[in-house]
Design a protein around this motif. Structure first.
Motif, short mmCIF file in Angstrom:
data_model
loop_
_atom_site.label_atom_id
_atom_site.label_comp_id
_atom_site.label_asym_id
_atom_site.label_seq_id
_atom_site.Cartn_x
_atom_site.Cartn_y
_atom_site.Cartn_z
N PRO A 241 0.80 -1.32 0.06
CA PRO A 241 0.02 0.07 0.20
C PRO A 241 0.87 1.23 0.07
O PRO A 241 0.49 2.19 -0.67
CB PRO A 241 -0.85 -0.16 1.01
CG PRO A 241 -0.87 -1.62 1.61
CD PRO A 241 0.49 -2.01 1.20
N LEU B 96 -5.62 0.71 -1.34
CA LEU B 96 -5.70 -0.47 -0.23
C LEU B 96 -5.92 -0.11 1.10
O LEU B 96 -5.12 0.85 1.73
CB LEU B 96 -4.51 -1.29 -0.29
CG LEU B 96 -4.24 -1.89 -1.78
CD1 LEU B 96 -2.81 -2.49 -1.72
CD2 LEU B 96 -5.24 -2.90 -2.16
N TYR C 265 -7.82 -4.90 3.11
CA TYR C 265 -6.59 -5.65 2.57
C TYR C 265 -5.73 -5.90 3.74
O TYR C 265 -5.29 -6.86 4.17
CB TYR C 265 -5.73 -4.54 1.90
CG TYR C 265 -4.42 -4.99 1.50
CD1 TYR C 265 -4.34 -5.96 0.31
CD2 TYR C 265 -3.38 -4.50 2.18
CE1 TYR C 265 -2.91 -6.20 -0.20
CE2 TYR C 265 -1.95 -4.74 1.69
CZ TYR C 265 -1.68 -5.76 0.67
OH TYR C 265 -0.50 -6.15 0.29
N TYR C 266 -5.60 -4.86 4.82
CA TYR C 266 -4.83 -5.13 5.92
C TYR C 266 -5.46 -6.45 6.91
O TYR C 266 -4.78 -7.31 7.46
CB TYR C 266 -4.74 -4.12 6.97
CG TYR C 266 -3.71 -3.15 6.15
CD1 TYR C 266 -2.37 -3.29 6.06
CD2 TYR C 266 -4.06 -1.80 5.79
CE1 TYR C 266 -1.53 -2.55 5.68
CE2 TYR C 266 -3.11 -0.94 5.39
CZ TYR C 266 -1.91 -1.15 5.13
OH TYR C 266 -1.04 -0.43 4.69
N LEU D 234 -6.77 -13.27 -0.77
CA LEU D 234 -5.82 -12.08 -1.17
C LEU D 234 -6.60 -11.60 -2.20
O LEU D 234 -6.70 -10.22 -2.45
CB LEU D 234 -4.43 -12.39 -1.31
CG LEU D 234 -3.51 -11.12 -1.64
CD1 LEU D 234 -3.51 -10.25 -0.60
CD2 LEU D 234 -2.23 -11.75 -1.84
N ALA E 13 -7.97 -7.72 -1.64
CA ALA E 13 -7.36 -6.58 -2.17
C ALA E 13 -8.05 -6.20 -3.56
O ALA E 13 -8.18 -5.03 -3.74
CB ALA E 13 -6.01 -7.02 -2.72
N ASP F 120 -10.82 -3.79 -2.22
CA ASP F 120 -10.13 -2.55 -1.71
C ASP F 120 -9.96 -1.65 -2.70
O ASP F 120 -10.05 -0.54 -2.69
CB ASP F 120 -9.08 -2.91 -0.82
CG ASP F 120 -9.27 -2.42 0.60
OD1 ASP F 120 -10.21 -1.95 0.82
OD2 ASP F 120 -8.33 -2.51 1.46
N CYS F 121 -9.40 -2.22 -3.83
CA CYS F 121 -8.93 -1.43 -5.20
C CYS F 121 -10.04 -0.92 -5.69
O CYS F 121 -9.97 0.45 -5.86
CB CYS F 121 -8.22 -2.24 -6.22
SG CYS F 121 -6.47 -2.93 -5.87
#
Length: 306
Positions: A242, A250, A254-255, A295, A299, A302-303
């Motif tokens: 990120p 992100l 994501y985290y 993942l 991700a 989030d993107c």
């Protein structure tokens, strides 16, 4: 019981279902490449044909590498009780058939790379990429870093996707490739770690045959420690992404996924131990498929939301 078709046996031989390990990282690189602005601030325009080409290249490249691996290792597999039942040493498939299959897949990969034209980067890199992928099958004959070779081979997926979709940006500014390199480093560490664990099954055989592997050189306990270090490195590398590409947006999803992946990797190392490899298939196939798909989903969301 009816004899399985040749095609079905061919797909079983290359473990076609395991394409799921690498495909999500290519898909995530696609999402990232689309989301991240080009240097001049415009969005990447991806043709539907490009998405088809990515799928063709991913499937074909992995199929070539696996088929070549089975051809190169036929004699080794025949001498190893764990692998003696594989299709080639067991006589279920012939070398001629597998060779033709590998050639057809290689042609398919080249065709897939050509579909990205006028971006010439994928086609220019196609032969070196295929050579590197197939080279893994010979690596254990001379280096214990064969596991890393496999990790790097799979990590080429996000880099190649990035170059295919953002070729002009990469040529104008090579640093544009950095987010894909970070993702690729995470893939390389992840694959290297779980391949080292998987290779512990053949520790004694590799030593007896003079084959190079981390377990054969350092023993199972040492191999597990190295695998754990690789997986810890994967998590750390993913945490860097990120900050390298803040425009991806992100955030907490994501985290949270990274935290879940770390927990899954710890669980994987709890499932198997140097003196107890009975659940290695569960650790290798089930946990790792969840890692890659999880993942991608986290991700990717989030993107698009960022």
């Amino acid at each position: 019981m009816a004899q399985p078709s040749k095609l079905r046996m061919m797909l079983e031989m290359i473990r076609f279902s395991h394409t799921i390990f690498a495909l999500p990282f290519a898909a995530l690189a696609t999402v990232m490449a689309i989301k991240l602005p080009l240097p001049e601030g415009t969005a990447v325009r991806v043709r539907p044909l490009d998405l088809v080409a990515i799928l063709i290249c991913m499937v074909a490249a992995r199929s070539v590498a696996m088929a070549f691996n089975r051809l190169a290792d036929q004699a080794i597999d025949a001498g190893n009780p764990r692998t003696a039942g594989r299709h080639l040493p067991a006589g279920l498939l012939g070398r001629h058939e597998v060779t033709i299959f590998a050639i057809l897949c290689a042609v398919g990969f080249l065709v897939g790379c050509a579909l990205f034209l006028p971006n010439w980067l994928p086609l220019a890199a196609s032969i070196p990429v295929l050579m590197f992928l197939c080279g893994y099958s010979l690596a254990k004959r001379f280096t214990a870093a064969a596991h890393l070779w496999l990790g790097v081979a799979l990590s080429l997926a996000p880099i190649c996707v990035w170059a295919a979709l953002r070729g002009s940006a990469v040529l104008a500014d090579p640093s544009d490739l950095l987010p894909a390199v970070i993702l690729a480093a995470a893939v390389a560490l992840w694959v290297t770690g779980f391949d080292i664990i998987y290779a512990c099954q053949d520790e004694a055989f590799d030593r007896s045959e003079g084959l190079q592997s981390v377990p054969a050189r350092f023993g199972a306990k040492g191999a597990f420690r190295i695998a754990a270090a690789c997986h810890a490195g994967m998590v750390l590398v993913l945490l860097v992404l990120p900050s390298v590409a803040p425009a991806l947006g992100l955030g907490w999803i994501y985290y949270a996924a990274i935290g879940s992946i770390a927990a899954l990797l710890v669980y994987e190392h709890c499932l198997v131990r140097p003196d107890d490899l009975d659940r290695i298939n569960q650790a290798f196939f089930q946990v790792n498929s969840i890692v890659s798909v999880g993942l991608l989903v986290a991700a990717g969301i989030d993107c698009w939301m960022g």
